[in-house]
Design an enzyme around this catalytic site. Structure first.
Site, PDB file in Angstrom:
ATOM      1  N   HIS A  84       7.373   7.731  13.221  1.00 26.32           N
ATOM      2  CA  HIS A  84       7.223   9.117  13.676  1.00 26.32           C
ATOM      3  C   HIS A  84       7.071   9.105  15.184  1.00 26.32           C
ATOM      4  O   HIS A  84       6.326   8.302  15.732  1.00 26.32           O
ATOM      5  CB  HIS A  84       5.975   9.764  13.047  1.00 26.32           C
ATOM      6  CG  HIS A  84       5.720  11.139  13.583  1.00 26.32           C
ATOM      7  ND1 HIS A  84       6.427  12.243  13.154  1.00 26.32           N
ATOM      8  CD2 HIS A  84       4.881  11.578  14.547  1.00 26.32           C
ATOM      9  CE1 HIS A  84       6.011  13.300  13.818  1.00 26.32           C
ATOM     10  NE2 HIS A  84       5.074  12.933  14.667  1.00 26.32           N
ATOM     11  N   ASP A 163      -1.045  22.039   5.783  1.00 29.82           N
ATOM     12  CA  ASP A 163      -0.746  21.809   7.197  1.00 29.82           C
ATOM     13  C   ASP A 163       0.202  22.865   7.733  1.00 29.82           C
ATOM     14  O   ASP A 163       0.048  23.340   8.855  1.00 29.82           O
ATOM     15  CB  ASP A 163      -0.138  20.412   7.414  1.00 29.82           C
ATOM     16  CG  ASP A 163       0.291  20.269   8.871  1.00 29.82           C
ATOM     17  OD1 ASP A 163      -0.610  20.309   9.735  1.00 29.82           O
ATOM     18  OD2 ASP A 163       1.488  20.183   9.161  1.00 29.82           O
ATOM     19  N   LYS A 189       1.608  14.792   6.781  1.00 28.91           N
ATOM     20  CA  LYS A 189       3.022  14.875   6.403  1.00 28.91           C
ATOM     21  C   LYS A 189       3.612  13.479   6.218  1.00 28.91           C
ATOM     22  O   LYS A 189       4.374  13.225   5.290  1.00 28.91           O
ATOM     23  CB  LYS A 189       3.796  15.662   7.463  1.00 28.91           C
ATOM     24  CG  LYS A 189       3.469  17.148   7.416  1.00 28.91           C
ATOM     25  CD  LYS A 189       4.057  17.929   8.558  1.00 28.91           C
ATOM     26  CE  LYS A 189       3.359  17.656   9.858  1.00 28.91           C
ATOM     27  NZ  LYS A 189       3.354  18.707  10.850  1.00 28.91           N
TER      28      LYS A 189
HETATM   29  N1  URA Z   1       3.044  17.956  15.429  1.00 26.79           N
HETATM   30  C1  URA Z   1       2.481  18.204  14.241  1.00 26.79           C
HETATM   31  O1  URA Z   1       3.105  17.997  13.214  1.00 26.79           O
HETATM   32  N2  URA Z   1       1.250  18.709  14.216  1.00 26.79           N
HETATM   33  C2  URA Z   1       0.530  18.955  15.327  1.00 26.79           C
HETATM   34  O2  URA Z   1      -0.592  19.381  15.217  1.00 26.79           O
HETATM   35  C3  URA Z   1       1.130  18.684  16.560  1.00 26.79           C
HETATM   36  C4  URA Z   1       2.401  18.179  16.595  1.00 26.79           C
END
Ligand code: URA
Length: 427
Positions: A84, A163, A189
């Protein structure tokens, strides 16, 4: 156990650590609409101001993962590993990296997002390939992971729904910039994806979310701790993002540059970062293979073509090109002393490569090609940037974004270009 939202908010407001039961309750109740948006907004602000301990962050992340479905990759016959990136300008690394790591023998299951703001999303880049589709069913996703070894596709709505709701709320309540909330958001995620190992590319600099190395290190350490506590081998690299990666910023242009890397060419920095991250991923997957040799063998290109075809794309089709171009030239001879990532990112966004709201479409052909980069010498009139767009009316605002971000200094000026990989955390 029964709680009230007000008690949880007050506890965090007054600096207490939330209990596991409070965290489980509040995340679940918020996801199902039993905690109101304004209550979660107050709690997010209390978390931003008071922080969270390692245990609280791990539990918060687990509660967000549990708000939705988790992918079960146990039937995949290869070690699974994903990466990521916290997002940067010209950051197309997933495109050469996923097929490269698959060609090394691992499986790369990447559920990805779209760009918002000045950094581009991987799905937007891939969608510039004619026919390629981001949405796959779970059965298609698992089948491709097994047959090709790499999948990059859209996460469906069942992945960490808490989220999605919370991130939208943070966006409008000034609570994005909390390291516990950012780390748990990203990791919920990624961990729901089910890979056994994870490599994080945490960007530092003007074009990144984290502007200083200290902030980036803290975010990286927090995310590595979350992954490790959950039994997922997690490593982070801190990498520089003060100037764009490579010579292309946009969607189709970044795909072209990525294909050049897979074909054995491409810019040195894109190759360096691809190999550095691939080495981490391959090691985390427990494989003893040198990604540089695999890249040179052409096997990663074979996987790329299979990966694109499996999702309906034609890897040989010409990519869209923009009808309007505007070249920014050097006004005088000298050295490019500054080519700022944020300025270039915003300019590309204004040319049509980015979106203001998540529903907006992006232009596949819009973007910027760099003819020169920081440290390069120029003669008066030499092209430095090539702006590409579908709509000439967008050019003035893009040029405006570049003002101050592109500086040509006197000939002979020394330009400090530091290392690309600034640090490593975990492992
Ligand atoms: N990217 C994300 O997925 N979440 C955040 O809080 C900030 C960047």
């Amino acid at each position: 156990m029964h709680f009230t939202a007000v008690d949880v908010i007050r506890a965090k407001r007054d600096g207490a650590a939330l209990t596991d039961a409070q965290i489980d309750w509040v995340v679940d109740a918020y996801t199902h609409g039993r905690v109101a948006e304004e209550q979660m907004a107050a709690l997010a602000m209390a978390i931003l101001l008071r922080g969270m301990e390692r245990r609280e962050i791990a539990r918060w992340t687990a509660a967000m993962i549990d708000s939705g479905e988790q992918m079960d990759l146990s039937a995949v016959p290869r070690p699974t590993v994903d990466k990521h990136s916290t997002g940067g300008v010209g950051d197309k690394i997933t495109l050469p990296l996923a097929p490269l790591v698959a060609a090394c023998g691992a499986a790369v299951p990447q559920l990805s997002g779209r760009g918002l703001g000045h950094t581009g999303g991987t799905l937007d880049k891939l969608e510039s390939i004619p026919g390629w589709r981001a949405r796959l069913s779970t059965a298609e996703y698992l089948a491709q992971l097994e047959s090709v070894g790499a999948v990059v596709c859209a996460a469906n709505d069942t992945l960490a729904p808490a989220d999605r709701k919370l991130y939208a709320l943070r966006d409008v309540t000034g609570t994005v910039e909390s390291i516990p909330l950012i780390a748990s958001s990203i990791m919920s995620k990624k961990l729901a994806e089910g890979a056994s190992a994870l490599v994080l590319d945490v960007k530092v600099g003007t074009g990144a979310f984290m502007k200083t190395e200290a902030q980036a290190r803290e975010l990286a350490e927090t995310m590595v701790a979350i992954g490790t506590d959950r039994g997922v081998k997690t490593v982070a690299l801190l990498t520089a993002m003060n100037t764009p990666l490579g010579y292309a910023v946009g969607h189709a242009v970044e795909v072209e540059e990525s294909v050049a890397v897979l074909a054995g060419g491409g810019p040195a920095d894109v190759i360096e970062l691809t190999i550095a991250l691939a080495r981490e991923m391959v090691a985390a997957a427990g494989l003893d293979v040198d990604p540089a040799e695999v890249l040179a063998s052409g096997k990663a290109m074979d996987v790329w073509r299979a990966m694109i075809s499996a999702q309906g794309g034609d890897p040989s089709a010409p990519l869209p090109t923009a009808p309007v171009t505007e070249v920014v030239r050097a006004e005088q001879a000298g050295v490019v002393t500054r080519l700022d990532a944020f300025a270039v990112g915003v300019a590309a966004w204004r040319l049509g490569a980015g979106r203001a709201r998540k529903e907006d479409a992006v232009s596949a052909s819009a973007g910027i090609l760099l003819h020169r980069r920081e440290g390069d010498t120029v003669a008066a009139g030499d092209p430095i940037l090539e702006l590409r767009t579908e709509d000439a009316d967008r050019i003035p605002a893009a040029l405006d974004a570049l003002s101050g971000g592109l500086v040509v200094g006197p000939a002979g000026t020394a330009v400090q270009t530091g290392p690309l990989v600034l640090g490593r955390i975990g492992g």
